[in-house]
Design a protein around this motif. Structure first.
Motif, mmCIF file in Angstrom:
data_model
loop_
_atom_site.group_PDB
_atom_site.id
_atom_site.type_symbol
_atom_site.label_atom_id
_atom_site.label_comp_id
_atom_site.label_asym_id
_atom_site.label_seq_id
_atom_site.Cartn_x
_atom_site.Cartn_y
_atom_site.Cartn_z
ATOM 1 N N VAL A 1 6.695 -6.372 -8.327
ATOM 2 C CA VAL A 1 7.602 -5.554 -7.509
ATOM 3 C C VAL A 1 7.541 -6.069 -6.074
ATOM 4 C CG1 VAL A 1 8.151 -3.240 -6.662
ATOM 5 C CG2 VAL A 1 7.243 -3.535 -8.984
ATOM 6 N N THR A 2 8.707 -6.185 -5.455
ATOM 7 C CA THR A 2 8.779 -6.582 -4.036
ATOM 8 C C THR A 2 9.543 -5.516 -3.250
ATOM 9 O OG1 THR A 2 10.846 -7.830 -4.244
ATOM 10 C CG2 THR A 2 8.780 -9.027 -4.660
ATOM 11 N N ALA A 3 9.303 -5.491 -1.937
ATOM 12 C CA ALA A 3 10.050 -4.616 -1.026
ATOM 13 C C ALA A 3 10.062 -5.275 0.353
ATOM 14 C CB ALA A 3 9.433 -3.222 -0.964
ATOM 15 N N ALA B 1 5.328 2.088 -2.012
ATOM 16 C CA ALA B 1 5.536 1.082 -0.965
ATOM 17 C C ALA B 1 5.313 1.745 0.392
ATOM 18 C CB ALA B 1 6.946 0.509 -1.060
ATOM 19 N N ALA C 1 13.723 -2.493 -2.764
ATOM 20 C CA ALA C 1 12.794 -2.845 -3.845
ATOM 21 C C ALA C 1 13.494 -3.686 -4.917
ATOM 22 C CB ALA C 1 12.192 -1.592 -4.462
ATOM 23 N N LEU D 1 2.409 -2.764 -1.272
ATOM 24 C CA LEU D 1 2.879 -2.172 -2.527
ATOM 25 C C LEU D 1 1.715 -2.004 -3.502
ATOM 26 C CD1 LEU D 1 5.416 -4.254 -1.548
ATOM 27 C CD2 LEU D 1 6.480 -3.030 -3.444
ATOM 28 N N VAL E 1 12.801 2.720 -2.753
ATOM 29 C CA VAL E 1 11.389 2.372 -2.617
ATOM 30 C C VAL E 1 10.480 3.560 -2.923
ATOM 31 C CG1 VAL E 1 11.821 0.561 -0.930
ATOM 32 C CG2 VAL E 1 11.485 2.913 -0.142
ATOM 33 N N GLU F 1 4.820 -7.910 -1.817
ATOM 34 C CA GLU F 1 4.920 -7.915 -3.273
ATOM 35 C C GLU F 1 3.597 -7.483 -3.895
ATOM 36 O OE1 GLU F 1 5.776 -11.940 -4.456
ATOM 37 O OE2 GLU F 1 3.670 -12.414 -4.694
#
Length: 458
Positions: free
Chosen positions: A423-425, A370, A380, A336, A401, A434
């Motif tokens: 931000v995470t996915a 991402a 996300a 990301l 995403v 992240e």
């Protein structure tokens, strides 16, 4: 030719067929020295004689051969009147006989026990009485053997008798031992083996019989029972998973038979790393063939195929082209990137952030990218942190995403100069990536008061 290993000797039936069966074989002559001797299983041996009014009575004399020498001549205790048929209930053995005639004048033929040399050669008859059936046994396959229908196996046997026929062996097969036996081979020499192509008809109770005939017409037999014939190839597949984040992949397998009774005895995993263009033999699968921890050589997309063998020797067709089940091994989390060093920008701004300070109620956007081969859409999540001493607070989850996330700074947001964005996915393998903004931003909640007193000239 195929021959299964038999770790233990199976039960072998040895018996004699009925007299009706034995009667179907005509007697054969045995070669004894330089003469042919008739061998018979008859209970009563008749001696045809010509009617002669000058004959008063007849005597039957006999001598036996013990395999080395002839015994002494003996007279049958019964004397036969001139009109009586001469019949002897001879025991088993190798015999020579002659008939001594006693005339009405009391003139008699030579006494065999004393004057054998005076007996005309054609008056001495030699024959063998044999009422004992051969001893026979099938030595391969054993009882309860598992055979593959359509394959050729070497049937072996033993057959023992002093007077075997010239071609004494008949092999027969029945699917259950109750229905009629069909002839596999007949009039075979006693070679001890025969190449048999097993019928493809499936059975769990097949019976293979050997019948052995001797020169007297006696038939002995041996048979093996409960033979399993299986013509169906086993099948196998990898039930799951379809994607895994570990290199040690716990595979769930489904390996077995449909219709066949010879259970799976061995299985092996084959893999393809080029979508079926080539295949490589891989891990051995142990019984009970339900699970396997497979060590993937690297991340990637694999085709998995199972080759199994059953107890009858049927083997799954080998892998070719795009067969099998697909597994993706992905141990790398998504990558990301934030579009802004501080993570956010005014929502209305299309360009780089020019502000680093915001106030409660401002509408802002978190723009990010991402990347992952197996990225999950809608995975996300956006977080923020007031300062490094505070926990991360989730602002939103299950976000696209491929879109920026827009939100309004809370009206009750506390003042800070070190707020951060994260931000995470997630990908399909469960890996979570992240990104945390490298720079912080400020939230201002108080404009303060300047000391506006004028400076007056004295």
């Amino acid at each position: 030719m195929r021959q299964l290993l038999a770790p233990t000797l199976a039960f072998i039936a040895v018996a004699t067929l009925s007299a009706g069966d034995a009667a179907t074989l005509p007697p054969e002559k045995a070669r004894i020295g330089d003469i042919d001797v008739t061998v018979s299983a008859a209970k009563d041996v008749p001696f045809p004689v010509k009617a002669d009014a000058d004959v008063a009575s007849r005597e039957l004399w006999y001598q036996g051969f013990d395999g080395a020498k002839w015994g002494a001549w003996q007279k049958l205790g019964q004397a036969f009147s001139k009109d009586a048929a001469v019949v002897w209930s001879a025991p088993e053995g190798h015999w020579r006989t002659t008939i001594r005639r006693i005339m009405t004048s009391e003139l008699a033929g030579p006494d065999p026990s004393k004057e054998q040399e005076k007996i005309k050669p054609n008056a001495i008859k030699e024959f063998i009485i044999d009422r004992t059936a051969p001893v026979a046994a099938v030595t391969f396959p054993p009882s309860k053997a598992k055979l593959r229908g359509g394959d050729k196996y070497t049937v072996t046997w033993t057959a023992v008798d002093a007077y075997l026929r010239n071609a004494p062996i008949t092999l027969k097969w029945s699917r259950d031992g109750n229905s009629a036996f069909e002839t596999v081979a007949e009039n075979q020499p006693n070679s001890g083996s025969f190449e048999w192509t097993v019928p493809r008809d499936m059975t769990t109770s097949g019976v293979l019989r050997i019948e052995v005939g001797d020169k007297a017409g006696n038939i002995g037999f041996g048979e093996v029972t409960s033979i399993l014939v299986d013509s169906i190839k086993p099948k196998g597949r990898v039930v799951g998973p379809t994607i895994c984040a570990r290199s040690d992949v716990p595979l769930e397998l489904e390996i077995g038979k449909t219709g066949g009774q010879a259970g799976v005895t061995a299985a092996r995993l084959w893999i393809s790393q080029d979508d079926g263009a080539s295949w490589t033999e891989n891990a051995n699968i142990e019984a009970p063939f339900k699970n396997l921890i497979w060590k993937a050589p690297a991340d990637g997309r694999f085709r998995l195929y199972i080759v199994a063998t059953d107890g009858a020797g049927n083997v799954t067709t080998g892998p070719k082209d795009k067969v099998g089940d697909v597994l993706v091994v992905d141990s790398t989390p998504p990558t990301l990137l934030l579009s802004q060093a501080i993570g956010i920008a005014p929502a209305a701004s299309a360009g780089p952030a020019v502000r680093r300070d915001f106030k409660p109620g401002d509408r802002v956007a978190v723009a990010f990218t991402a990347k992952d081969a197996n990225l999950v859409q809608g995975s996300a999540a956006v977080y923020w942190q007031i300062d490094a001493t505070k926990p991360w607070v989730e602002l939103a989850k299950s976000l696209p995403v491929d879109q920026a996330y827009r939100f309004q700074l809370p009206a009750d947001a506390p003042p800070t100069k070190s707020a951060r964005i994260k931000v995470t996915a997630q990908d399909a393998a469960g890996n979570v990536g992240e990104v945390i903004a490298v720079e912080s931003f400020a939230i201002q909640t108080d404009v303060g008061v300047d000391d506006g007193a004028p400076v007056l000239n004295p």
